[in-house]
Write a protein that holds these residues in place. Structure first.
Motif, PDB file in Angstrom:
ATOM      1  N   GLY A 296     -49.714  40.183  75.407  1.00  0.00           N
ATOM      2  CA  GLY A 296     -48.766  40.014  76.494  1.00  0.00           C
ATOM      3  C   GLY A 296     -48.388  41.342  77.124  1.00  0.00           C
ATOM      4  O   GLY A 296     -48.376  42.371  76.449  1.00  0.00           O
ATOM      5  N   ASN A 297     -48.082  41.320  78.410  1.00  0.00           N
ATOM      6  CA  ASN A 297     -47.710  42.542  79.131  1.00  0.00           C
ATOM      7  C   ASN A 297     -46.487  42.235  79.991  1.00  0.00           C
ATOM      8  O   ASN A 297     -46.594  42.022  81.202  1.00  0.00           O
ATOM      9  N   PRO A 298     -45.291  42.181  79.376  1.00  0.00           N
ATOM     10  CA  PRO A 298     -44.073  41.780  80.100  1.00  0.00           C
ATOM     11  C   PRO A 298     -43.818  42.646  81.332  1.00  0.00           C
ATOM     12  O   PRO A 298     -43.964  43.870  81.293  1.00  0.00           O
ATOM     13  N   GLY A 299     -43.453  41.983  82.421  1.00  0.00           N
ATOM     14  CA  GLY A 299     -43.118  42.707  83.638  1.00  0.00           C
ATOM     15  C   GLY A 299     -44.293  42.977  84.550  1.00  0.00           C
ATOM     16  O   GLY A 299     -44.111  43.448  85.673  1.00  0.00           O
ATOM     17  N   TRP A 300     -45.505  42.715  84.087  1.00  0.00           N
ATOM     18  CA  TRP A 300     -46.700  42.945  84.912  1.00  0.00           C
ATOM     19  C   TRP A 300     -47.046  41.652  85.647  1.00  0.00           C
ATOM     20  O   TRP A 300     -47.028  40.564  85.059  1.00  0.00           O
ATOM     21  N   GLY A 301     -47.384  41.762  86.914  1.00  0.00           N
ATOM     22  CA  GLY A 301     -47.657  40.573  87.707  1.00  0.00           C
ATOM     23  C   GLY A 301     -48.809  39.732  87.192  1.00  0.00           C
ATOM     24  O   GLY A 301     -48.872  38.525  87.462  1.00  0.00           O
ATOM     25  N   GLU A 305     -49.475  35.853  79.268  1.00  0.00           N
ATOM     26  CA  GLU A 305     -48.901  35.275  78.052  1.00  0.00           C
ATOM     27  C   GLU A 305     -48.430  33.837  78.263  1.00  0.00           C
ATOM     28  O   GLU A 305     -48.707  32.957  77.439  1.00  0.00           O
ATOM     29  N   ALA A 306     -47.722  33.575  79.351  1.00  0.00           N
ATOM     30  CA  ALA A 306     -47.175  32.238  79.573  1.00  0.00           C
ATOM     31  C   ALA A 306     -48.282  31.199  79.709  1.00  0.00           C
ATOM     32  O   ALA A 306     -48.214  30.106  79.113  1.00  0.00           O
ATOM     33  N   ALA A 307     -49.315  31.528  80.474  1.00  0.00           N
ATOM     34  CA  ALA A 307     -50.430  30.592  80.637  1.00  0.00           C
ATOM     35  C   ALA A 307     -51.168  30.384  79.319  1.00  0.00           C
ATOM     36  O   ALA A 307     -51.547  29.258  78.969  1.00  0.00           O
ATOM     37  N   ALA A 308     -51.371  31.480  78.561  1.00  0.00           N
ATOM     38  CA  ALA A 308     -52.046  31.358  77.264  1.00  0.00           C
ATOM     39  C   ALA A 308     -51.231  30.498  76.303  1.00  0.00           C
ATOM     40  O   ALA A 308     -51.785  29.704  75.530  1.00  0.00           O
ATOM     41  N   ARG A 309     -49.914  30.643  76.351  1.00  0.00           N
ATOM     42  CA  ARG A 309     -49.067  29.849  75.466  1.00  0.00           C
ATOM     43  C   ARG A 309     -49.171  28.357  75.797  1.00  0.00           C
ATOM     44  O   ARG A 309     -49.184  27.506  74.895  1.00  0.00           O
ATOM     45  N   ARG A 310     -49.251  28.032  77.084  1.00  0.00           N
ATOM     46  CA  ARG A 310     -49.426  26.622  77.468  1.00  0.00           C
ATOM     47  C   ARG A 310     -50.748  26.075  76.949  1.00  0.00           C
ATOM     48  O   ARG A 310     -50.823  24.932  76.467  1.00  0.00           O
ATOM     49  N   PHE A 311     -51.808  26.892  77.063  1.00  0.00           N
ATOM     50  CA  PHE A 311     -53.097  26.467  76.505  1.00  0.00           C
ATOM     51  C   PHE A 311     -52.982  26.239  74.995  1.00  0.00           C
ATOM     52  O   PHE A 311     -53.471  25.245  74.461  1.00  0.00           O
ATOM     53  N   ALA A 312     -52.338  27.176  74.295  1.00  0.00           N
ATOM     54  CA  ALA A 312     -52.223  27.073  72.842  1.00  0.00           C
ATOM     55  C   ALA A 312     -51.458  25.817  72.440  1.00  0.00           C
ATOM     56  O   ALA A 312     -51.834  25.112  71.494  1.00  0.00           O
ATOM     57  N   LEU A 324     -47.199  44.224  74.858  1.00  0.00           N
ATOM     58  CA  LEU A 324     -47.529  45.618  75.125  1.00  0.00           C
ATOM     59  C   LEU A 324     -46.305  46.359  75.659  1.00  0.00           C
ATOM     60  O   LEU A 324     -45.512  45.812  76.422  1.00  0.00           O
ATOM     61  N   ASP A 325     -46.160  47.604  75.248  1.00  0.00           N
ATOM     62  CA  ASP A 325     -45.144  48.480  75.836  1.00  0.00           C
ATOM     63  C   ASP A 325     -45.788  49.828  76.141  1.00  0.00           C
ATOM     64  O   ASP A 325     -46.940  50.084  75.793  1.00  0.00           O
TER      65      ASP A 325
END
Length: 371
Positions: A296-301, A305-312, A324-325
């Motif tokens: 995941g890369n929070p804040g990046w357009g 992560e959100a789409a991958a979580r829906r798939f999972a 990532l930070d």
């Protein structure tokens, strides 16, 4: 991943090259963290080094360099052969009895029995070195599409050859190596972003091409050839339903073969198309939990992560996320620089290395959508 290296001299004289082969093999440690081993031809024509990442047959019977049951041949193999069970059955029908359960011994015995004809029967990704003591002949080969690397470097007099899974490993060979890059190859790299086979960045280096074999013998003779070329199929008209059915069958077969492992296995999971499709196929083939790993890369357009979580959630995958930070990304730059043994201008190396290190805490093998 594994890594192999070696030195071959038609005239012999490699008994004094122990320090060189050990240094060459040390460069491959990242590729093979589980084991290190060496082999010296009694006539001192060949030295082999190997670093192992154990995937199939974790017992001592799966160690490399591996000698054949007859004692005539020896093999180092980097890769995985997906049809090894079929080939094993054929060899057993011919009377051979195997000591291990992995694919390396199958390749070794196939090459001893069928010679160069065995290469075209291997389905998988591989780079290998096979030596026949009786014929005093070395065979080097690389898989059909060049997934596994195999670098070559001739001695200045052309009488000896060094080979390795990594370009930087060749710098430790017994003869002087010119470390100034070839400008023509450097220019091509800057245009393409990679080094296309058979070119090498350093003078005297080259790559074995995909689907190519190279044979060297004790008389100093060399010959090479191709065991596979990209086929040219006539145009086929398929309807949508027939096309989907053919694609589904090919994907099921491919994922099933890639899942062969005697170690924990998971899958990478992005928010795109390829890795969720592979994950869905793998999940349908197993009754146990399947781990899925996302960066995941929070804040990046373009954070997936959100789409991958829906798939999972939809596929019932045991989902693990590494966010990532800035500090982690900066550290990864140095790690990638240390991991890469040749120039390669693909920025996805950074997230791939981080995701691989994260997944390695839980599994040894991970399926991905690459390729």
């Amino acid at each position: 991943m594994c890594g192999l290296c070696g030195l071959f001299s038609a005239a012999g004289g490699l008994a004094d090259a122990e320090e060189s082969i050990h240094a060459m093999t040390r460069e491959l440690e990242r590729r093979g963290p589980d084991d290190e081993a060496f082999w010296l031809d009694p006539e001192s024509r060949l030295r082999l080094g190997f670093r192992r990442l154990a995937i199939l047959d974790l017992s001592p019977a799966g160690r490399q360099p591996m000698e054949s049951a007859s004692g005539d041949s020896v093999l180092v193999l980097n890769g995985e052969i997906y049809n090894f069970r079929e080939l094993r059955g054929e060899l057993e029908a011919g009377g051979h009895r195997f000591c291990s359960t992995g694919d390396s011994e199958v390749v070794l015995e196939a090459l001893e029995r069928w010679g160069l004809d065995a290469l075209g029967r291997l389905e998988g990704m591989f780079a290998l070195a096979f030596y026949s003591r009786r014929h005093r002949r070395l065979i080097l080969a690389r898989d059909r599409t060049g997934i596994k690397p195999l670098w070559l470097l001739d001695s200045p007099d052309g009488a000896s050859l060094a080979f390795s899974s990594q370009l930087d490993s060749l710098l430790h060979c017994p003869w002087p190596v010119d470390s100034e890059p070839r400008l023509d190859v450097l220019h091509l790299y800057l245009r393409l972003g990679h080094l296309p086979p058979p070119l090498g960045l350093l003078p005297g280096t080259r790559q074995l091409e995909p689907g190519e074999w190279l044979e060297l013998n004790a008389e100093g003779e060399r010959r090479s050839g191709r065991f596979w070329k990209l086929p040219r199929f006539p145009e086929v008209s398929l309807g949508v339903d027939d096309g989907l059915e053919a694609f589904d069958a090919a994907l099921e077969r491919s994922v099933a073969r890639h899942r062969l492992a005697d170690v924990p296995l998971g899958t990478f999971l992005s928010g795109g198309v390829d890795s969720p499709l592979v994950g869905a196929t793998a999940r349908g083939q197993t009754s146990s939990d399947l781990l899925a790993f996302t960066l995941g890369n929070p804040g990046w357009g373009q954070d997936e992560e959100a789409a991958a979580r829906r798939f999972a959630d939809q596929l019932g995958l045991d989902h693990r996320v590494l966010r990532l930070d800035g500090k982690t990304a900066a550290t990864a730059v140095d790690q990638v620089r240390g991991a890469m043994h040749e120039p390669f201008a693909d920025f996805s190396l950074l997230p791939t290395l981080l995701l691989s290190a994260f997944a390695r805490r839980h599994v040894t093998v991970a399926l991905s959508g690459d390729g």
